[in-house]
Design a protein around this motif. Structure first.
Motif, PDB file in Angstrom:
ATOM      1  N   LYS A  86       0.849  -1.192   0.000  1.00  0.00           N
ATOM      2  CA  LYS A  86       0.000   0.000   0.000  1.00  0.00           C
ATOM      3  C   LYS A  86       0.886   1.244   0.000  1.00  0.00           C
ATOM      4  CE  LYS A  86      -3.835  -2.116   2.497  1.00  0.00           C
ATOM      5  NZ  LYS A  86      -4.782  -2.199   1.431  1.00  0.00           N
ATOM      6  N   ILE A  87       0.590   2.149  -0.922  1.00  0.00           N
ATOM      7  CA  ILE A  87       1.282   3.431  -0.994  1.00  0.00           C
ATOM      8  C   ILE A  87       0.375   4.479  -0.369  1.00  0.00           C
ATOM      9  CG2 ILE A  87       2.248   5.182  -2.526  1.00  0.00           C
ATOM     10  CD1 ILE A  87       2.721   2.931  -4.591  1.00  0.00           C
ATOM     11  N   ASN A  88       0.889   5.193   0.622  1.00  0.00           N
ATOM     12  CA  ASN A  88       0.137   6.248   1.319  1.00  0.00           C
ATOM     13  C   ASN A  88      -1.216   5.759   1.827  1.00  0.00           C
ATOM     14  OD1 ASN A  88       2.126   8.254   1.063  1.00  0.00           O
ATOM     15  ND2 ASN A  88       1.444   8.741  -1.008  1.00  0.00           N
ATOM     16  N   GLY A  89      -1.235   4.561   2.402  1.00  0.00           N
ATOM     17  CA  GLY A  89      -2.455   4.020   2.987  1.00  0.00           C
ATOM     18  C   GLY A  89      -3.329   3.220   2.047  1.00  0.00           C
ATOM     19  N   GLY A  90      -3.006   3.198   0.775  1.00  0.00           N
ATOM     20  CA  GLY A  90      -3.765   2.400  -0.184  1.00  0.00           C
ATOM     21  C   GLY A  90      -4.784   3.199  -0.967  1.00  0.00           C
ATOM     22  N   GLY A  91      -5.236   2.604  -2.043  1.00  0.00           N
ATOM     23  CA  GLY A  91      -6.187   3.238  -2.947  1.00  0.00           C
ATOM     24  C   GLY A  91      -6.527   2.268  -4.056  1.00  0.00           C
ATOM     25  N   PRO A  92      -6.742   2.764  -5.281  1.00  0.00           N
ATOM     26  CA  PRO A  92      -7.051   1.862  -6.395  1.00  0.00           C
ATOM     27  C   PRO A  92      -5.846   0.990  -6.728  1.00  0.00           C
ATOM     28  CG  PRO A  92      -6.701   4.088  -7.191  1.00  0.00           C
ATOM     29  CD  PRO A  92      -6.699   4.154  -5.695  1.00  0.00           C
ATOM     30  N   GLU A  93      -6.102  -0.157  -7.347  1.00  0.00           N
ATOM     31  CA  GLU A  93      -5.011  -1.074  -7.699  1.00  0.00           C
ATOM     32  C   GLU A  93      -4.173  -0.514  -8.847  1.00  0.00           C
ATOM     33  OE1 GLU A  93      -5.186  -5.577  -7.775  1.00  0.00           O
ATOM     34  OE2 GLU A  93      -5.048  -5.132  -9.930  1.00  0.00           O
ATOM     35  N   VAL A  94      -2.869  -0.597  -8.672  1.00  0.00           N
ATOM     36  CA  VAL A  94      -1.924  -0.272  -9.729  1.00  0.00           C
ATOM     37  C   VAL A  94      -1.024  -1.492  -9.890  1.00  0.00           C
ATOM     38  CG1 VAL A  94      -0.133   1.291 -10.542  1.00  0.00           C
ATOM     39  CG2 VAL A  94      -1.993   2.174  -9.132  1.00  0.00           C
ATOM     40  N   MET A  95      -1.065  -2.109 -11.067  1.00  0.00           N
ATOM     41  CA  MET A  95      -0.309  -3.325 -11.331  1.00  0.00           C
ATOM     42  C   MET A  95       0.951  -3.004 -12.126  1.00  0.00           C
ATOM     43  SD  MET A  95      -1.349  -6.804 -13.358  1.00  0.00           S
ATOM     44  CE  MET A  95      -1.128  -6.071 -14.960  1.00  0.00           C
ATOM     45  N   PHE A  96       2.061  -3.610 -11.703  1.00  0.00           N
ATOM     46  CA  PHE A  96       3.345  -3.481 -12.387  1.00  0.00           C
ATOM     47  C   PHE A  96       3.832  -4.903 -12.655  1.00  0.00           C
ATOM     48  CE2 PHE A  96       2.806  -0.164  -9.248  1.00  0.00           C
ATOM     49  CZ  PHE A  96       3.132   1.001  -9.919  1.00  0.00           C
ATOM     50  N   LYS A  97       4.122  -5.237 -13.929  1.00  0.00           N
ATOM     51  CA  LYS A  97       4.554  -6.600 -14.230  1.00  0.00           C
ATOM     52  C   LYS A  97       5.540  -6.599 -15.397  1.00  0.00           C
ATOM     53  CE  LYS A  97       2.954 -11.164 -15.524  1.00  0.00           C
ATOM     54  NZ  LYS A  97       1.887 -11.966 -16.092  1.00  0.00           N
ATOM     55  N   ASN A  98       6.593  -7.394 -15.244  1.00  0.00           N
ATOM     56  CA  ASN A  98       7.474  -7.681 -16.370  1.00  0.00           C
ATOM     57  C   ASN A  98       8.133  -9.033 -16.166  1.00  0.00           C
ATOM     58  OD1 ASN A  98       9.629  -7.264 -14.634  1.00  0.00           O
ATOM     59  ND2 ASN A  98      10.328  -5.393 -15.588  1.00  0.00           N
ATOM     60  N   MET A  99       8.763  -9.518 -17.231  1.00  0.00           N
ATOM     61  CA  MET A  99       9.458 -10.795 -17.145  1.00  0.00           C
ATOM     62  C   MET A  99      10.955 -10.596 -17.021  1.00  0.00           C
ATOM     63  SD  MET A  99       8.037 -13.815 -19.510  1.00  0.00           S
ATOM     64  CE  MET A  99       8.739 -15.339 -18.947  1.00  0.00           C
ATOM     65  N   HIS A 100      11.500  -9.739 -17.852  1.00  0.00           N
ATOM     66  CA  HIS A 100      12.951  -9.526 -17.888  1.00  0.00           C
ATOM     67  C   HIS A 100      13.231  -8.042 -17.713  1.00  0.00           C
ATOM     68  CE1 HIS A 100      13.416 -13.627 -19.266  1.00  0.00           C
ATOM     69  NE2 HIS A 100      12.512 -13.386 -20.213  1.00  0.00           N
ATOM     70  N   GLY A 101      13.472  -7.626 -16.478  1.00  0.00           N
ATOM     71  CA  GLY A 101      13.771  -6.232 -16.214  1.00  0.00           C
ATOM     72  C   GLY A 101      13.402  -5.864 -14.791  1.00  0.00           C
ATOM     73  N   ASN A 102      13.767  -4.667 -14.408  1.00  0.00           N
ATOM     74  CA  ASN A 102      13.470  -4.162 -13.078  1.00  0.00           C
ATOM     75  C   ASN A 102      12.193  -3.346 -13.096  1.00  0.00           C
ATOM     76  OD1 ASN A 102      15.862  -5.244 -11.987  1.00  0.00           O
ATOM     77  ND2 ASN A 102      17.015  -3.436 -12.603  1.00  0.00           N
ATOM     78  N   ILE A 103      11.634  -3.148 -11.901  1.00  0.00           N
ATOM     79  CA  ILE A 103      10.467  -2.295 -11.731  1.00  0.00           C
ATOM     80  C   ILE A 103      10.840  -1.179 -10.772  1.00  0.00           C
ATOM     81  CG2 ILE A 103       8.108  -2.156 -10.855  1.00  0.00           C
ATOM     82  CD1 ILE A 103       7.748  -5.064 -11.820  1.00  0.00           C
ATOM     83  N   TYR A 104      10.631   0.079 -11.199  1.00  0.00           N
ATOM     84  CA  TYR A 104      10.923   1.252 -10.388  1.00  0.00           C
ATOM     85  C   TYR A 104       9.616   2.005 -10.151  1.00  0.00           C
ATOM     86  CZ  TYR A 104      15.666   0.322 -12.001  1.00  0.00           C
ATOM     87  OH  TYR A 104      16.869  -0.282 -12.292  1.00  0.00           O
ATOM     88  N   ILE A 105       9.280   2.221  -8.878  1.00  0.00           N
ATOM     89  CA  ILE A 105       8.107   3.009  -8.502  1.00  0.00           C
ATOM     90  C   ILE A 105       8.649   4.209  -7.753  1.00  0.00           C
ATOM     91  CG2 ILE A 105       5.873   3.024  -7.331  1.00  0.00           C
ATOM     92  CD1 ILE A 105       6.032  -0.108  -7.488  1.00  0.00           C
ATOM     93  N   ARG A 106       8.668   5.358  -8.439  1.00  0.00           N
ATOM     94  CA  ARG A 106       9.342   6.535  -7.902  1.00  0.00           C
ATOM     95  C   ARG A 106       8.357   7.578  -7.385  1.00  0.00           C
ATOM     96  NH1 ARG A 106      14.705   6.076 -10.058  1.00  0.00           N
ATOM     97  NH2 ARG A 106      14.753   4.807 -11.949  1.00  0.00           N
ATOM     98  N   LYS A 107       8.824   8.313  -6.380  1.00  0.00           N
ATOM     99  CA  LYS A 107       8.063   9.423  -5.817  1.00  0.00           C
ATOM    100  C   LYS A 107       8.621  10.711  -6.404  1.00  0.00           C
ATOM    101  CE  LYS A 107       8.056   9.551  -1.325  1.00  0.00           C
ATOM    102  NZ  LYS A 107       8.170   9.864   0.106  1.00  0.00           N
ATOM    103  N   ALA A 108       7.746  11.530  -7.000  1.00  0.00           N
ATOM    104  CA  ALA A 108       8.185  12.800  -7.574  1.00  0.00           C
ATOM    105  C   ALA A 108       8.736  13.693  -6.462  1.00  0.00           C
ATOM    106  CB  ALA A 108       7.032  13.500  -8.287  1.00  0.00           C
ATOM    107  N   LYS A 109       9.753  14.423  -6.773  1.00  0.00           N
ATOM    108  CA  LYS A 109      10.385  15.317  -5.787  1.00  0.00           C
ATOM    109  C   LYS A 109       9.738  16.668  -5.815  1.00  0.00           C
ATOM    110  CE  LYS A 109      14.138  12.547  -5.105  1.00  0.00           C
ATOM    111  NZ  LYS A 109      13.692  11.375  -4.587  1.00  0.00           N
TER     112      LYS A 109
END
Length: 109
Positions: A86-109
């Motif tokens: 959960k990001i910031n307490g949770g909300g709608p579902e956000v799905m991130f998926k890949n097979m070959h690679g990294n996943i980056y979930i960044r916070k804007a500055k």
């Protein structure tokens, strides 16, 4: 948003409240930047990569779900190995998926 061969990179200045999203690729990184106040339930899976975030994400620490089906005397076992948080307490579902690679979930500055 999805692709087969290549990265997904997106930066959101704002996110529509209660809008589910999905980002998938077969070969490439998924690199998404959200506003710092976004609320989301993250569902994340990478088969041969790592997951990185700078959000203080509350992770679901329950064990992976194991499904077992029987037919004709044989058993099929599958394991749900998604990562949930959960990001910031949770909300709608956000799905991130890949097979070959990294996943980056960044916070804007």
């Amino acid at each position: 948003m999805n692709t087969v061969n290549g990265p997904i990179t997106a930066t959101f200045k704002e996110v529509t409240k209660d809008m589910p999203m999905a980002f998938t690729t077969l070969n490439g990184n998924v690199d998404i930047t959200f506003p710092s106040n976004v609320k989301a339930n993250a569902k994340i899976k990478t088969d041969s990569g790592d997951i990185f975030t700078d959000y203080d994400m509350t992770m679901d620490t329950s064990k992976p779900k194991v499904n077992q089906k029987s037919s004709n005397g044989t058993f099929r076992v599958t394991i749900d190995d998604w990562v949930y948080g959960k990001i910031n307490g949770g909300g709608p579902e956000v799905m991130f998926k890949n097979m070959h690679g990294n996943i980056y979930i960044r916070k804007a500055k």
